[in-house]
Design an enzyme around this catalytic site. Structure first.
Site, PDB file in Angstrom:
ATOM      1  N   ARG A  20       0.797  -1.036   0.256  1.00 54.14           N
ATOM      2  CA  ARG A  20       0.129  -0.285  -0.167  1.00 54.14           C
ATOM      3  C   ARG A  20       0.965   1.387   0.186  1.00 54.14           C
ATOM      4  O   ARG A  20      -0.129   2.671  -0.231  1.00 54.14           O
ATOM      5  CB  ARG A  20      -0.961   0.326   0.807  1.00 54.14           C
ATOM      6  N   SER A  21       2.306   1.243   0.098  1.00 54.05           N
ATOM      7  CA  SER A  21       3.114   2.291   0.324  1.00 54.05           C
ATOM      8  C   SER A  21       3.284   3.253  -0.720  1.00 54.05           C
ATOM      9  O   SER A  21       2.938   4.574  -0.636  1.00 54.05           O
ATOM     10  CB  SER A  21       4.238   1.666   1.043  1.00 54.05           C
ATOM     11  N   LYS A  70      14.578  -7.394   4.615  1.00 57.09           N
ATOM     12  CA  LYS A  70      14.893  -6.265   5.900  1.00 57.09           C
ATOM     13  C   LYS A  70      15.762  -5.962   6.276  1.00 57.09           C
ATOM     14  O   LYS A  70      16.628  -5.338   6.455  1.00 57.09           O
ATOM     15  CB  LYS A  70      13.851  -5.942   6.796  1.00 57.09           C
ATOM     16  N   ASP A 107       9.809   0.970  11.761  1.00 55.33           N
ATOM     17  CA  ASP A 107       8.128   0.438  11.641  1.00 55.33           C
ATOM     18  C   ASP A 107       7.701   0.393  13.555  1.00 55.33           C
ATOM     19  O   ASP A 107       6.562   0.678  14.168  1.00 55.33           O
ATOM     20  CB  ASP A 107       8.507  -1.254  11.975  1.00 55.33           C
TER      21      ASP A 107
HETATM   22  P1  NAP Z   1       6.470 -12.894  10.446  1.00 54.43           P
HETATM   23  O1  NAP Z   1       7.695 -12.867  11.032  1.00 54.43           O
HETATM   24  O2  NAP Z   1       6.176 -13.681   9.583  1.00 54.43           O
HETATM   25  O3  NAP Z   1       5.896 -13.624  12.297  1.00 54.43           O
HETATM   26  C1  NAP Z   1       5.249 -14.395  11.908  1.00 54.43           C
HETATM   27  C2  NAP Z   1       4.119 -14.494  13.187  1.00 54.43           C
HETATM   28  O4  NAP Z   1       3.199 -15.102  13.437  1.00 54.43           O
HETATM   29  C3  NAP Z   1       5.354 -15.614  14.212  1.00 54.43           C
HETATM   30  O5  NAP Z   1       5.069 -15.586  15.652  1.00 54.43           O
HETATM   31  C4  NAP Z   1       4.418 -16.758  13.692  1.00 54.43           C
HETATM   32  O6  NAP Z   1       4.913 -17.573  15.253  1.00 54.43           O
HETATM   33  C5  NAP Z   1       2.731 -16.213  14.186  1.00 54.43           C
HETATM   34  N1  NAP Z   1       1.947 -17.169  13.013  1.00 54.43           N
HETATM   35  C6  NAP Z   1       1.492 -17.588  12.223  1.00 54.43           C
HETATM   36  N2  NAP Z   1       1.382 -18.810  11.808  1.00 54.43           N
HETATM   37  C7  NAP Z   1       0.940 -18.835  12.585  1.00 54.43           C
HETATM   38  C8  NAP Z   1       0.062 -19.331  14.196  1.00 54.43           C
HETATM   39  N3  NAP Z   1      -1.023 -21.086  12.862  1.00 54.43           N
HETATM   40  N4  NAP Z   1      -0.296 -19.365  15.436  1.00 54.43           N
HETATM   41  C9  NAP Z   1      -0.021 -18.769  15.362  1.00 54.43           C
HETATM   42  N5  NAP Z   1       0.633 -18.076  15.274  1.00 54.43           N
HETATM   43  C10 NAP Z   1       1.290 -17.957  14.537  1.00 54.43           C
HETATM   44  O7  NAP Z   1       4.958 -12.200  10.245  1.00 54.43           O
HETATM   45  P2  NAP Z   1       5.985 -10.040  10.426  1.00 54.43           P
HETATM   46  O8  NAP Z   1       6.308  -9.664   9.619  1.00 54.43           O
HETATM   47  O9  NAP Z   1       6.178  -9.816  12.327  1.00 54.43           O
HETATM   48  O10 NAP Z   1       4.214  -9.520  10.571  1.00 54.43           O
HETATM   49  C11 NAP Z   1       3.174 -10.408  11.206  1.00 54.43           C
HETATM   50  C12 NAP Z   1       1.653  -9.886  11.304  1.00 54.43           C
HETATM   51  O11 NAP Z   1       2.134  -8.217  11.500  1.00 54.43           O
HETATM   52  C13 NAP Z   1       1.327  -9.571   9.738  1.00 54.43           C
HETATM   53  O12 NAP Z   1      -0.496  -9.716   9.800  1.00 54.43           O
HETATM   54  C14 NAP Z   1       1.589  -7.969   9.120  1.00 54.43           C
HETATM   55  O13 NAP Z   1       0.707  -7.803   7.988  1.00 54.43           O
HETATM   56  C15 NAP Z   1       1.638  -7.313  10.548  1.00 54.43           C
HETATM   57  N6  NAP Z   1       2.343  -6.839  10.291  1.00 54.43           N
HETATM   58  C16 NAP Z   1       2.231  -5.003  10.026  1.00 54.43           C
HETATM   59  C17 NAP Z   1       2.601  -3.850   9.679  1.00 54.43           C
HETATM   60  C18 NAP Z   1       2.115  -2.275  10.163  1.00 54.43           C
HETATM   61  O14 NAP Z   1       2.673  -1.598   9.693  1.00 54.43           O
HETATM   62  N7  NAP Z   1       0.965  -2.897  10.382  1.00 54.43           N
HETATM   63  C19 NAP Z   1       3.743  -3.492  10.005  1.00 54.43           C
HETATM   64  C20 NAP Z   1       4.331  -5.259   9.739  1.00 54.43           C
HETATM   65  C21 NAP Z   1       3.735  -6.390  10.192  1.00 54.43           C
HETATM   66  P3  NAP Z   1       6.417 -19.176  14.346  1.00 54.43           P
HETATM   67  O15 NAP Z   1       7.383 -17.853  15.018  1.00 54.43           O
HETATM   68  O16 NAP Z   1       5.423 -19.469  16.071  1.00 54.43           O
HETATM   69  O17 NAP Z   1       5.982 -19.719  12.992  1.00 54.43           O
END
Ligand code: NAP
Length: 279
Positions: A20-21, A70, A107
């Protein structure tokens, strides 16, 4: 002809089409009558270092970097902001006049600002904070909460070892728990943060019951598609204040836009509408 310089910026990722950036930055370029463009830069991991070195030659003021670049993008930086170093990842690059690449991570700033936008008198140290997840978003959010003075963070991740690694890295403020303790770890908290992908469009709902959560606790979700996740909906229905992930996304973009385009932009209802129209 106007003498105003045409400024280029973009977002480098793989895949990147969903970002969306461009909507955010191109909205601001138009709003502030600037000459420039913010473009998608789909770059495969094998080409990342070459692509980053090419920014200066292509006339870019800088770019954002997103998944999966990143961490690897840090290697090409000539200078890293201390917060980016602490986070071990960057999301913003600013090309200096001499071509040097400076790396930042906004972030955590975006996250804290989104909480303040929702609750201007918010403080990080008014009680324990439970954070679910230990991925990239959790790193940024937990570190920014610590930097804001959080006194106790209960970190809970499906894969416990990752929560343990973060707790070891970030110090004794962070305590890690088993995934099956997530329901009871809500007792007495001032804030609950979901940084897992559970509840995101296309993913199952987060499996969490809120019975032990004080109704005064602020509930925030990093997810912004949908704007109101099932977690935020349940929290709102029982009277908890809630904050969705859109504010984090919008606020992290502000300092980047300022560095590239020279204007600190505002988050207006029109911008929120433009983003919401893309969901
Ligand atoms: P990531 O590094 O891939 O981390 C994913 C996280 O979700 C891990 O802690 C993972 O746990 C957990 N997870 C995945 N499947 C799961 C399940 N079935 N049950 C429980 N936990 C589960 O992803 P990320 O970059 O941190 O992003 C995470 C979320 O934040 C996404 O929805 C993303 O869209 C959002 N986000 C938003 C912003 C914003 O600006 N608002 C910025 C960054 C990210 P495990 O370690 O056990 O796999």
């Amino acid at each position: 002809m106007s003498s105003q310089k045409f400024i280029l910026a973009g977002v480098m990722g793989h895949p990147v089409a969903h970002s969306r950036s461009p909507v955010i930055h191109n909205h601001w370029i138009a709003q502030y009558n600037l000459k420039g463009s913010y473009v998608l830069l789909p770059v495969e991991p094998a080409n990342l270092q070459d692509a980053l070195r090419g920014l200066k030659a292509l006339g870019f003021a800088g770019c954002n970097v997103t998944i999966p670049h990143k961490v690897e993008a840090m290697k090409a930086m000539d200078w890293l902001h201390p917060v980016a170093k602490q986070m071990g990842a960057i999301n913003t690059i600013v090309v200096q006049p001499d071509g040097a690449l400076h790396g930042f991570n906004n972030d955590g700033f975006g996250y804290i600002q989104s909480i303040r936008d929702a609750k201007s008198n918010w403080k990080a140290d008014t009680g324990p904070i439970t954070v679910l997840g230990a991925g990239g978003a959790a790193r940024a959010i937990v570190l920014s909460l610590i930097n804001e003075g959080a006194s106790e963070i209960r970190l809970i991740n499906r894969t416990k070892s990752k929560a343990e690694d973060l707790a070891n890295e970030f110090g004794s403020v962070v305590k890690f728990f088993d995934w099956n303790e997530r329901h009871t770890a809500l007792s007495g908290v001032s804030m609950l943060v979901n940084t897992t992908n559970q509840g995101m469009h296309g993913q199952p709902n987060l499996d969490l019951h809120l019975d032990d959560l004080p109704t005064s606790a602020l509930v925030s979700d990093a997810i912004y598609i949908p704007l109101e996740t099932p977690l935020l909906e349940s929290a709102r229905m029982r009277g908890n204040p809630t904050v969705n992930g859109l504010g984090m996304l919008l606020n992290q973009a502000r300092p980047a836009f300022q560095a590239w385009f020279g204007v600190l932009p505002e988050i207006t209802p029109d911008l929120r509408k433009a983003i919401a129209a893309t969901f």
